[in-house]
Scaffold this motif. Structure first.
Motif: not given
Ligand SMILES: Nc1ncnc2c1ncn2[C@@H]1O[C@H](COP(=O)(O)OP(=O)(O)O)[C@@H](O)[C@H]1O
Ligand SMILES: Nc1ncnc2c1ncn2[C@@H]1O[C@H](COP(=O)(O)OP(=O)(O)O)[C@@H](O)[C@H]1O
Ligand SMILES: [Mg+2]
Ligand SMILES: [Mg+2]
Lengths: 340, 339, 332
Positions: A26-33, A36, A39-40, A43, A254, A339-340
């Motif tokens: 998996i190339t994407k950097p690991s992000l915790t929930y 993420d 990050r959103r 924006k 959750n 989520r993506k």
């Protein structure tokens, strides 16, 4: 095509050694929930504006009273109802910061206020500095709002969680109780509550919480009911997990998202409700003031001294709008469908 | 044969907050009058996006058709204004989706939903439209259409709903019907009914069908020609027989050999290792190279051109280059007649 | 090979699971189902969605209380009161793999914590180093590696998630695994990866599987014996080759003929039995044989009498009046 044709040499048609481990890489950097989500959220300009506004207001609520030399309950009949006057800005007349009231009289001159004394947001009918009172009031309003939201959180999550998790008879009984409570108009409950206990920070908070937690509990119950049937909960149960483990490791993390969203909306609700109580005379009692109490006082003299109502109203509007912007932003950021 | 619809080098991208998702990267194929073309490939390979691009149903804020032409009867749909597209969508080209639950409006009767398109595109009077709706329901095999036309979607079972969806799609006698995984949400016995119905209808109406699916069984059942999609590109096209009995692309081999065959003695399945490429950062060369057992140096850095195998059969693979070593498809990929 | 003298691992006897849907109506999701599973074999269970496959699996593993009937695991009743210790012991022997690769992993936990859940609950590791080692070992077993341990489920593809689910089940060293449609949500090329992994694990660890699916070709591939369910009943059970070559029950016949075969030649020449209509509601199923409303061979007796579950041939069970001497004199 001919360009690429030239570059292709025969040795490029040798089998390439593929590393089988690479298939699963998996190339994407690991992000915790939560990374993420942040990050959103970053924006979302509106939400960030709201966040900055709230941080500024919270800072001002604590720093504001200190940077003015006037105490919030210092009365002085010689300087009542002064319009705002701010050094520097006093020269720009159309801003209304020059100590001149709406009839064009320079109140500072009339009342013989020394030249070096400024009341940035003016003074009220008892001569108390409005600047200091507004930030003190913001403090009180925020305090009540956060306490109320915390109360909603604790009661709502516990109640909704128990009801949803155990289900069946327990759920049935608990939900009937909620329905009864919800059936009584909450204004009646709250007014009775405040009439019995003296109006104060604690009693007002309790009054808001007493019916406020219901919304939260329903939300949490719904979420728990939904989660309870999900396969990761079933998997945990087949592994022999205890109820405590299910709740702490699976259900709580959750539900956190919707709880936070709901909190960001219940805070402005509480601020508004406290203001409403002040308007009907059941709010914070003088000399302490909340934003609501200030607006309510200023409102009585809106025609003559508009500055008394306008400034606290502006602060309150910014607060409410900001919280709503953050709430909206969080809802979008936490929405798993995005989520993506 | 006449080319009814032709896609030429179509590129579609989505702008997401994570960057540009190149979902479709240079897709070309054509559809002839009255034929059925299947597009196969695993999920995420860009099948739905391609079909939505044809229908111009992509979200216009976050996506764009970056390059290429979508020619339908001489018009380029990729550049057609929305007004012109409205005349084509639902009338000339219509589409059915995977989930029959969500493609019907739950608050409208079945009859109203069928008649909506008829009245809009064909200016039918109410009674004419109603008569046609009843005929359509009869056509798709719904018993008692006179009564059922007044019912709501929730009163229909999943299979029946998909029949209604097909009736709506066929209402204006479209020239092209795009079916995006029409049977994926259904059980095998219902799937058999729907496939039967679609084959029947095609005979009766002569509509050309683009069938999107990931099930090779469905392809063998319904399609005349097949396009195999992978990583936003078409890797192989040909007639069904060519694709099943003489496949040329290692991905097609992989697909065929990872299917268990009912009539074959139980041998091990040949799985394709790894996962499809991330279209946010698509590989420079062949999208399948990373999972391909025959990958060569050239595959990693150069996108293979589509190579002709026969007049109807093309594959985009460097193995077809004369400089490449000769590679035979694995035993497990051989189907029926080819064995 | 199906009927050799073999040890029974699990016996399901007249199992019923009814759900109350409202005050009056009862949904008979599983209604009187009996079968055995032998040690080391794979029993496939097929049928259309809603016929009660998952409910059967979940009742066997105690996620649901049985309404009636019993489940014996190594001769011991699975249901009924148990001490905490007995329960824990049972949980380690029987595990489950779930259908939805997205819903079956907690999105807020790292892969390491997900896989280690069984290790934590049963205290199988003395310290965190040992715990890590076991997790890495399990990741290797399912074809992933330790770089994946600290990532979150949403970073993985469907097939990878499904393998994480398998690793979680393997963490407690079970003997028997119920796989509830583990490949239905996956792409064809990925399905084969998971099926190959399951078969490899079975060989290496001597596992016994109950493999639930609605894809009949995959079930045939992986199973030794296959049971076919319809509306809460088991209608046929036989060795997988026998079932596919000589299906007895009209429903099994229709189901088999409905599978599209990935071979255009075969498809062109194939005669299908297309079933009429839809699955009836399990709340109000047809009287007698539940399949009679869609059965091409339905007789009068089918509406009146429940077909008996009987062994038509050795090791080939079927519930259909066509194979009952009493009702079908001429024999089919
Ligand atoms: N609305 C969207 N926004 C961003 N990416 C999208 C969107 N729709 C599809 N994609 C991406 O495009 C690619 C192709 O998707 P799709 O055509 O739906 O695949 P499929 O072949 O399964 O139908 C996928 O990688 C998907 O993530
Ligand atoms: N927890 C539940 N409560 C009520 N009905 C249920 C429940 N679980 C399953 N059912 C019903 O039982 C029937 C069988 O379901 P299920 O075992 O999930 O079928 P399958 O796995 O074969 O698709 C269905 O009609 C379903 O609606
Ligand atoms: Mg799709
Ligand atoms: Mg199921």
């Amino acid at each position: 095509m001919s360009m690429t044709e030239k570059k292709l040499t025969d040795d490029m048609f040798q089998p390439a050694a593929m590393d089988p481990g690479k298939h699963e890489e998996i190339t994407k950097p690991s992000l915790t929930y939560w990374q993420d989500v942040w990050r959103r959220l970053k924006k979302n300009k509106a939400a960030i504006t709201g966040l900055v506004a709230i941080i500024l207001i919270v800072i001002m609520a604590f720093v504001g009273p200190a940077i003015s030399s006037h105490g919030f309950d210092q009365q002085d009949v010689r300087r009542t109802n002064l319009p705002p006057k701010i050094p520097g800005l006093e020269k720009v007349h159309f801003l209304g910061m020059d100590g001149v009231d709406i009839r064009g009289n320079d109140q500072y001159k009339l009342k013989n206020i020394p030249k070096d004394q400024y009341y940035w947001f003016g003074t009220d009918s008892l001569g108390r500095d409005q600047w200091t009172r507004i930030w003190k009031g913001t403090q009180i309003s925020l305090l009540i709002a956060f306490l109320a939201a915390a109360g909603d959180l604790i009661i709502g999550v516990t109640y909704g969680g128990i009801s949803g998790f155990f289900g069946g008879k327990v759920d049935n009984i608990m939900q009937r109780f909620v329905e009864i409570l919800y059936g009584i108009p909450n204004l009646v409950i709250i007014i009775l509550f405040i009439l019995i206990f003296e109006p104060g920070i604690l009693s007002i908070t309790l009054a808001i919480v007493i019916t406020g937690w219901i919304g939260m509990s329903r939300l949490v119950r719904g979420q728990i009911l939904k989660l309870k049937g999900q396969e990761f909960i079933l998997a945990s149960r087949t592994l022999g997990a205890s109820n405590g483990r299910l709740i702490m490791k699976h259900l709580v993390p959750n539900t956190l998202g919707i709880v936070i969203i709901s909190m960001t909306f219940s805070i402005p609700g509480a601020i508004f409700f406290e203001a409403f109580l002040s308007f009907i005379g059941l709010g914070i009692q003088p000399p302490t003031a909340s934003l609501g109490a200030l607006i309510s006082d200023g409102f009585k003299q809106l025609r003559i001294y508009p500055h008394l109502a306008i400034y606290p109203s502006v602060v309150m509007c910014i607060l409410m709008v900001s919280f709503n912007l953050i709430g909206d932003g969080l809802r979008d950021a936490l929405d798993p469908k995005m989520r993506k | 044969m006449e080319k009814l619809l032709e896609l030429k080098n179509v590129h579609v991208s989505f702008h997401t907050y994570g960057g540009e998702v190149k979902a479709v990267r240079g897709v070309s194929f054509h559809l002839e009058k009255g034929e059925s073309l299947a597009i196969v490939g695993e999920s995420g390979s860009g099948k739905s996006v391609t079909s939505k691009a044809v229908m111009r149903l992509l979200p216009n804020k976050t996506s764009e058709i970056k390059e290429g032409q979508i020619l339908f009867e001489g018009k380029d749909l990729a550049r057609l204004p929305e007004k012109g597209m409205e005349k084509i969508r639902g009338k000339e080209i219509s589409m059915i989706f995977q989930d029959p639950m969500t493609s019907l409006n739950p608050t409208m009767t079945i009859g109203k939903q069928i008649m909506e398109g008829l009245r809009k595109h064909q200016n039918m009077s109410k009674s004419e439209a109603q008569e046609r709706a009843i005929n359509l329901l009869k056509l798709v095999g719904i018993p008692n259409p006179e009564i059922r036309i007044k019912e709501y979607p929730h009163q229909f079972s999943g299979g029946m709903r998909q029949r209604v969806v097909i009736a709506i799609a066929l209402a204006c006698n479209p020239k092209v019907l795009i079916a995006d995984e029409p049977t994926t949400a259904l059980d095998v016995t219902i799937q058999a009914q729907i496939l039967d119905l679609m084959r029947d209808l095609q005979k009766k109406t002569g509509t050309a069908i683009i069938l999107i699916t990931h099930d090779l069984g469905v392809v063998a059942n319904l399609a005349q020609r097949v396009a195999v999609m992978y990583g936003g590109t078409i890797v192989e096209t040909g007639t069904v027989d060519e694709i099943f009995y003489n496949p040329k692309h290692p991905y097609t081999w992989g697909l065929l050999s990872s299917m268990p065959k009912l009539n074959a003695e139980s041998k091990e399945l040949l799985a394709i290792p790894g996962t499809p490429p991330d279209l946010l950062n698509p590989p420079k060369g062949c999208p399948f190279a990373a999972r391909c057992p025959h990958a060569m140096q050239v595959c990693l850095n150069h996108m293979p051109e589509s190579t002709k195998v026969s007049s109807t059969h093309q594959a985009a693979c460097w193995l077809l280059d004369e400089r490449a070593p000769k590679v035979e498809p694995p035993e497990a990929a051989l189907v029926g007649g080819a064995r | 090979m199906a009927t050799m003298e073999r040890e029974k691992l699990l016996e399901v006897k007249n199992l019923k699971k009814h759900f109350k849907v409202d005050r009056k109506a009862v949904l008979k999701a599983v209604d009187d189902v009996s079968f055995d599973i032998y040690k080391g074999e794979t029993l496939g269970l097929v049928g259309e969605s809603g016929c009660g496959k998952s409910t059967t699996g979940r009742t066997i593993i105690r996620l649901y209380e049985a309404t009636d009937g019993e489940v014996l695991y190594e001769g011991k009743n699975v249901h009924g009161k148990k001490s905490a210790r007995e329960l824990k012991e049972f949980n380690r022997k029987m595990q489950m793999i779930f259908q939805d690769p997205y819903a079956s992993l907690n999105p807020r936990m790292t892969v390491k914590d997900i896989i280690a859940e069984g290790i934590d609950i049963h205290r199988l590791a003395k310290n965190s180093k040992e715990r890590n080692e076991r997790v890495y070992e399990l990741l290797e077993t399912v074809g992933l590696n330790k770089d994946h341990a600290n990532r979150y489920p949403h970073e993985f593809s469907g097939g990878q998630r499904q393998r994480i689910g398998i690793a979680r089940a393997l963490a407690v060293d079970p003997d028997f695994i119920i796989a509830d449609e583990p490949i239905s949500a996956l792409d064809v090329s990925i399905q084969a990866q998971v099926v190959n992994l399951l078969m490899k694990l079975q060989k290496e660890r001597g596992l016994t599987y109950l493999f639930i699916a609605h894809d009949l070709s995959m079930v045939k591939h992986i199973s030794d014996r296959v049971g076919v369910m319809y509306l809460g009943n088991l209608v046929e059970l036989a060795g997988s080759d026998e079932l596919y070559e000589e299906p007895l029950h009209p429903y099994t016949q229709a189901l088999l003929s409905a599978i599209p075969v990935p071979d255009p030649e075969v498809e062109r020449s194939r005669e299908r039995i297309i079933l009429e209509g839809d699955l009836p509601s399990p709340i109000n199923p047809p009287s007698g044989c539940r399949f009679r409303t869609r059965c091409p061979h339905a007789m009068d007796v089918c509406a009146r009498v429940n077909p008996k579950w009987q062994e038509a041939r050795e090791g080939h069970w079927v519930a259909c009046h066509l194979y009952d001497q009493e009702f079908n004199k001429e024999g089919k």
